[in-house]
Write a protein that holds these residues in place. Structure first.
Motif, PDB file in Angstrom:
ATOM      1  N   TRP A 111       1.169  -1.075   0.359  1.00  0.00           N
ATOM      2  CA  TRP A 111       0.056   0.610  -0.012  1.00  0.00           C
ATOM      3  C   TRP A 111       0.718   1.313  -0.545  1.00  0.00           C
ATOM      4  CZ3 TRP A 111      -2.944  -3.809  -1.445  1.00  0.00           C
ATOM      5  CH2 TRP A 111      -3.351  -4.263  -0.742  1.00  0.00           C
ATOM      6  N   THR A 112       1.630   0.998   0.810  1.00  0.00           N
ATOM      7  CA  THR A 112       2.864   2.745   0.801  1.00  0.00           C
ATOM      8  C   THR A 112       3.308   2.207  -0.428  1.00  0.00           C
ATOM      9  OG1 THR A 112       4.819   1.220   1.705  1.00  0.00           O
ATOM     10  CG2 THR A 112       3.572   2.012   3.091  1.00  0.00           C
ATOM     11  N   SER A 113       3.407   1.656  -1.284  1.00  0.00           N
ATOM     12  CA  SER A 113       4.620   1.414  -2.601  1.00  0.00           C
ATOM     13  C   SER A 113       3.192   2.503  -3.354  1.00  0.00           C
ATOM     14  CB  SER A 113       4.806   0.501  -3.395  1.00  0.00           C
ATOM     15  OG  SER A 113       3.772  -0.423  -3.488  1.00  0.00           O
ATOM     16  N   LEU A 114       1.260   1.641  -3.024  1.00  0.00           N
ATOM     17  CA  LEU A 114       0.783   2.265  -4.636  1.00  0.00           C
ATOM     18  C   LEU A 114       0.398   3.389  -3.621  1.00  0.00           C
ATOM     19  CD1 LEU A 114      -0.789  -0.914  -5.101  1.00  0.00           C
ATOM     20  CD2 LEU A 114       0.681   0.543  -6.752  1.00  0.00           C
ATOM     21  N   ALA A 115       0.551   4.243  -2.652  1.00  0.00           N
ATOM     22  CA  ALA A 115       0.080   5.687  -2.353  1.00  0.00           C
ATOM     23  C   ALA A 115      -0.184   6.353  -2.946  1.00  0.00           C
ATOM     24  CB  ALA A 115       0.763   5.627  -1.077  1.00  0.00           C
ATOM     25  N   ASP A 116       1.062   7.132  -4.397  1.00  0.00           N
ATOM     26  CA  ASP A 116       1.261   7.979  -4.390  1.00  0.00           C
ATOM     27  C   ASP A 116       0.939   7.199  -6.082  1.00  0.00           C
ATOM     28  OD1 ASP A 116       3.395   6.286  -5.667  1.00  0.00           O
ATOM     29  OD2 ASP A 116       4.752   8.127  -5.553  1.00  0.00           O
ATOM     30  N   LYS A 117       0.145   6.575  -6.389  1.00  0.00           N
ATOM     31  CA  LYS A 117      -0.470   5.906  -8.095  1.00  0.00           C
ATOM     32  C   LYS A 117      -1.809   5.409  -7.818  1.00  0.00           C
ATOM     33  CE  LYS A 117       4.210   3.365  -8.259  1.00  0.00           C
ATOM     34  NZ  LYS A 117       4.619   3.614  -7.492  1.00  0.00           N
ATOM     35  N   THR A 118      -2.668   6.142  -6.886  1.00  0.00           N
ATOM     36  CA  THR A 118      -3.520   5.552  -7.278  1.00  0.00           C
ATOM     37  C   THR A 118      -4.830   5.810  -6.228  1.00  0.00           C
ATOM     38  OG1 THR A 118      -5.041   3.956  -7.595  1.00  0.00           O
ATOM     39  CG2 THR A 118      -4.104   3.416  -6.153  1.00  0.00           C
ATOM     40  N   ALA A 119      -5.699   6.521  -6.270  1.00  0.00           N
ATOM     41  CA  ALA A 119      -6.895   6.389  -4.953  1.00  0.00           C
ATOM     42  C   ALA A 119      -7.002   5.218  -5.185  1.00  0.00           C
ATOM     43  CB  ALA A 119      -7.929   7.686  -5.912  1.00  0.00           C
ATOM     44  N   PHE A 120      -6.912   5.720  -3.364  1.00  0.00           N
ATOM     45  CA  PHE A 120      -7.706   4.397  -1.990  1.00  0.00           C
ATOM     46  C   PHE A 120      -9.209   4.474  -1.674  1.00  0.00           C
ATOM     47  CE2 PHE A 120      -3.040   3.795  -0.674  1.00  0.00           C
ATOM     48  CZ  PHE A 120      -3.044   3.254  -1.843  1.00  0.00           C
ATOM     49  N   ALA A 121      -9.988   3.293  -1.374  1.00  0.00           N
ATOM     50  CA  ALA A 121     -11.090   3.859  -0.552  1.00  0.00           C
ATOM     51  C   ALA A 121     -11.716   2.630   0.164  1.00  0.00           C
ATOM     52  CB  ALA A 121     -12.144   4.372  -1.130  1.00  0.00           C
ATOM     53  N   ASN A 122     -12.113   2.325   1.211  1.00  0.00           N
ATOM     54  CA  ASN A 122     -12.950   1.339   2.128  1.00  0.00           C
ATOM     55  C   ASN A 122     -14.421   2.000   1.860  1.00  0.00           C
ATOM     56  OD1 ASN A 122     -10.644  -0.472   3.077  1.00  0.00           O
ATOM     57  ND2 ASN A 122      -9.501   1.465   3.974  1.00  0.00           N
ATOM     58  N   ILE A 123     -14.965   0.612   1.756  1.00  0.00           N
ATOM     59  CA  ILE A 123     -16.762   0.597   2.260  1.00  0.00           C
ATOM     60  C   ILE A 123     -16.700  -0.235   3.877  1.00  0.00           C
ATOM     61  CG2 ILE A 123     -18.411  -0.589   1.788  1.00  0.00           C
ATOM     62  CD1 ILE A 123     -17.262  -0.990  -0.834  1.00  0.00           C
ATOM     63  N   PRO A 124     -17.165   1.550   4.682  1.00  0.00           N
ATOM     64  CA  PRO A 124     -17.873   0.852   6.059  1.00  0.00           C
ATOM     65  C   PRO A 124     -18.154  -0.797   6.271  1.00  0.00           C
ATOM     66  CG  PRO A 124     -18.947   2.210   5.402  1.00  0.00           C
ATOM     67  CD  PRO A 124     -17.756   1.924   3.687  1.00  0.00           C
ATOM     68  N   GLU A 125     -19.320  -1.208   5.379  1.00  0.00           N
ATOM     69  CA  GLU A 125     -19.502  -2.118   6.149  1.00  0.00           C
ATOM     70  C   GLU A 125     -18.963  -3.627   5.954  1.00  0.00           C
ATOM     71  OE1 GLU A 125     -23.486  -4.891   3.625  1.00  0.00           O
ATOM     72  OE2 GLU A 125     -23.146  -2.907   2.385  1.00  0.00           O
ATOM     73  N   THR A 126     -19.208  -4.025   6.890  1.00  0.00           N
ATOM     74  CA  THR A 126     -18.864  -6.069   7.327  1.00  0.00           C
ATOM     75  C   THR A 126     -18.986  -6.578   6.432  1.00  0.00           C
ATOM     76  OG1 THR A 126     -18.298  -5.535   9.560  1.00  0.00           O
ATOM     77  CG2 THR A 126     -17.739  -7.850   8.052  1.00  0.00           C
ATOM     78  N   LEU A 127     -17.808  -7.082   5.274  1.00  0.00           N
ATOM     79  CA  LEU A 127     -17.980  -7.870   4.446  1.00  0.00           C
ATOM     80  C   LEU A 127     -17.280  -9.465   4.619  1.00  0.00           C
ATOM     81  CD1 LEU A 127     -19.208  -5.832   1.155  1.00  0.00           C
ATOM     82  CD2 LEU A 127     -20.278  -6.652   2.877  1.00  0.00           C
ATOM     83  N   LEU A 128     -16.596  -9.590   5.088  1.00  0.00           N
ATOM     84  CA  LEU A 128     -16.441 -10.673   4.921  1.00  0.00           C
ATOM     85  C   LEU A 128     -15.372 -10.301   6.966  1.00  0.00           C
ATOM     86  CD1 LEU A 128     -13.002 -11.646   3.229  1.00  0.00           C
ATOM     87  CD2 LEU A 128     -12.065 -10.917   5.963  1.00  0.00           C
ATOM     88  N   TYR A 129     -15.795 -12.818   7.157  1.00  0.00           N
ATOM     89  CA  TYR A 129     -14.702 -12.929   9.014  1.00  0.00           C
ATOM     90  C   TYR A 129     -13.493 -13.049   8.406  1.00  0.00           C
ATOM     91  CZ  TYR A 129     -20.076 -13.169   9.918  1.00  0.00           C
ATOM     92  OH  TYR A 129     -21.704 -12.092  10.231  1.00  0.00           O
ATOM     93  N   PHE A 130     -12.882 -12.845   9.431  1.00  0.00           N
ATOM     94  CA  PHE A 130     -11.292 -13.004   9.571  1.00  0.00           C
ATOM     95  C   PHE A 130     -11.333 -13.770  10.829  1.00  0.00           C
ATOM     96  CE2 PHE A 130      -7.259 -11.725  11.322  1.00  0.00           C
ATOM     97  CZ  PHE A 130      -6.741 -12.262  10.138  1.00  0.00           C
ATOM     98  N   ARG A 131     -10.443 -15.078  10.610  1.00  0.00           N
ATOM     99  CA  ARG A 131     -10.571 -15.833  11.581  1.00  0.00           C
ATOM    100  C   ARG A 131      -8.979 -15.674  12.079  1.00  0.00           C
ATOM    101  NH1 ARG A 131     -13.082 -20.520  12.008  1.00  0.00           N
ATOM    102  NH2 ARG A 131     -13.711 -20.441   9.446  1.00  0.00           N
ATOM    103  N   GLU A 132      -8.855 -15.190  13.172  1.00  0.00           N
ATOM    104  CA  GLU A 132      -7.888 -15.295  14.006  1.00  0.00           C
ATOM    105  C   GLU A 132      -7.370 -17.052  14.870  1.00  0.00           C
ATOM    106  OE1 GLU A 132      -6.598 -12.710  18.005  1.00  0.00           O
ATOM    107  OE2 GLU A 132      -6.678 -11.803  15.754  1.00  0.00           O
ATOM    108  N   HIS A 133      -6.056 -16.583  14.222  1.00  0.00           N
ATOM    109  CA  HIS A 133      -5.650 -18.561  14.753  1.00  0.00           C
ATOM    110  C   HIS A 133      -4.313 -18.829  15.413  1.00  0.00           C
ATOM    111  CE1 HIS A 133      -5.054 -20.325  11.301  1.00  0.00           C
ATOM    112  NE2 HIS A 133      -6.176 -19.843  10.747  1.00  0.00           N
ATOM    113  N   ALA A 134      -3.990 -19.504  15.779  1.00  0.00           N
ATOM    114  CA  ALA A 134      -1.952 -20.018  16.410  1.00  0.00           C
ATOM    115  C   ALA A 134      -1.769 -19.990  14.996  1.00  0.00           C
ATOM    116  CB  ALA A 134      -2.010 -20.910  17.230  1.00  0.00           C
ATOM    117  N   GLY A 135      -2.006 -20.764  14.036  1.00  0.00           N
ATOM    118  CA  GLY A 135      -0.797 -21.207  12.830  1.00  0.00           C
ATOM    119  C   GLY A 135      -0.962 -20.211  11.958  1.00  0.00           C
TER     120      GLY A 135
END
Length: 345
Positions: free
Chosen positions: A181-205
């Motif tokens: 993302w830092t390498s692309l910061a000066d090359k394009t525009a960014f955005a985030n959608i505030p809606e939850t569209l993914l469940y991220f699994r956190e585990h020891a592996g």
């Protein structure tokens, strides 16, 4: 035969435990014009067998005979992608049914945006936990990069032509998303959608658990490099304070943290790299988050937060502020005096 609108890119390495859930969540998407590019990176478990058990023609499996690592596989996938967009997916996460539909619609309607992500919700020990969000606008996200990644990597969708022209940097492994993302910061525009569209699994592996020390070291290198785009005038003490703020450490000298965040505001006023109002708001938000982490220090942190000239520029949610105030008060008088760390600097 025309190319699909989206390539879903999912690396897999010994991911059999959660792989079926991940694949099923993509095949059940309301949006259907996609290829599902799964790259097995030298798995020694049953991952390849699981993928081959599906007969959906949209799945395209590439099986690497040896393990090459995540960055190699991501760039391999970018090179192979046929879609107009590339959507990321991890082999242990779950995409919600309307994820692709909403992300494609957003990108189609915002041609200036090269990369966008979404909010996500954590899965821990098999249970849904808190929702995680990041700033939404291009300028906010590029200010966010001064401290940490601005996207949740598995939620990202990007334009294929951008990714093919600028693949993932192959240095500083285990922090490939922040580096990208830092390498692309000066090359394009960014955005985030505030809606939850993914469940991220956190585990020891996960790599984030197994390679935590190296991730911190590499993230510090990326952070310092990006920060120096704003100013080269940074002392070692200021740089350390900046890293501590970014890493959400609890033993921060709040007086020094406030002084540094205010100095960043002054530096940006001079350079004009970011809009002054947005930048001031984001530094005030960092001040709030830093103080919120320091509630074990007792009433002192509450007083410091309230008295800061940064405070008026960011208003936290009322429920979060009330919890912060209560924790600070409940911490009592037996606290570590703010500004005196118990750890070696």
């Amino acid at each position: 035969m025309k190319n699909p609108q989206v390539t879903i890119l999912m690396p897999v390495h010994n991911g059999e435990r959660y792989l079926t859930e991940a694949i099923d969540s993509i095949l059940k998407q309301s949006f259907t014009d996609f290829e599902f590019l799964i790259i097995d990176d030298g798995s020694t478990d049953g991952s390849t067998t699981i993928v081959k058990s599906y007969e959906d023609p949209r799945i395209r499996l590439i099986a690497n005979p040896e393990n090459h690592g995540t960055v190699h596989v991501l760039n391999q996938g970018i090179s192979e992608a046929k879609g107009t967009y590339i959507a990321r997916m991890d082999a242990d996460d779950i995409s919600l049914p309307t994820r692709l539909e909403k992300q494609v619609h957003f990108m189609d309607n915002h041609p200036e945006i090269g990369i966008s992500g979404t909010a996500m919700r954590l899965i821990k020990n098999g249970k849904l936990k808190n929702t995680r969000t990041l700033p939404e606008t291009d300028e906010e996200l590029k200010i966010q990069l001064l401290f940490s990644t601005c996207f949740f990597h598995p939620t990202v969708i990007m334009r294929s032509d951008l990714a093919k022209a600028h693949p993932y940097p192959e240095n500083l492994i285990y922090t490939q998303d922040y580096n990208y993302w830092t390498s692309l910061a000066d090359k394009t525009a960014f955005a985030n959608i505030p809606e939850t569209l993914l469940y991220f699994r956190e585990h020891a592996g996960q790599l984030s658990s197994r390679k935590a020390d190296l991730q911190v070291t590499n993230a510090r290198r990326i952070r310092e490099g990006y920060l120096r785009r704003l100013t080269e005038d940074i002392s070692l003490e200021e740089l350390e304070i900046h890293h501590r703020i970014a890493e959400n450490q609890k033993d921060i000298d709040l007086r020094k943290a406030e002084k540094w965040l205010k100095r960043l505001v002054e530096i940006n006023l001079v350079t004009g790299i970011f809009g002054s109002g947005t930048f001031q708001k984001e530094m005030a938000r960092k001040w709030w988050l830093t103080c919120r982490k320091s509630t074990p220090s007792g009433r002192t942190v509450l007083e410091q937060y309230r008295s800061s000239s940064l405070r008026p520029y960011y208003q936290p949610e009322m429920i979060k502020y009330l919890k912060f105030m209560l924790r600070s008060i409940m911490a009592g008088t037996h606290h570590i005096p703010t500004g005196h760390s118990t750890k070696q600097e």
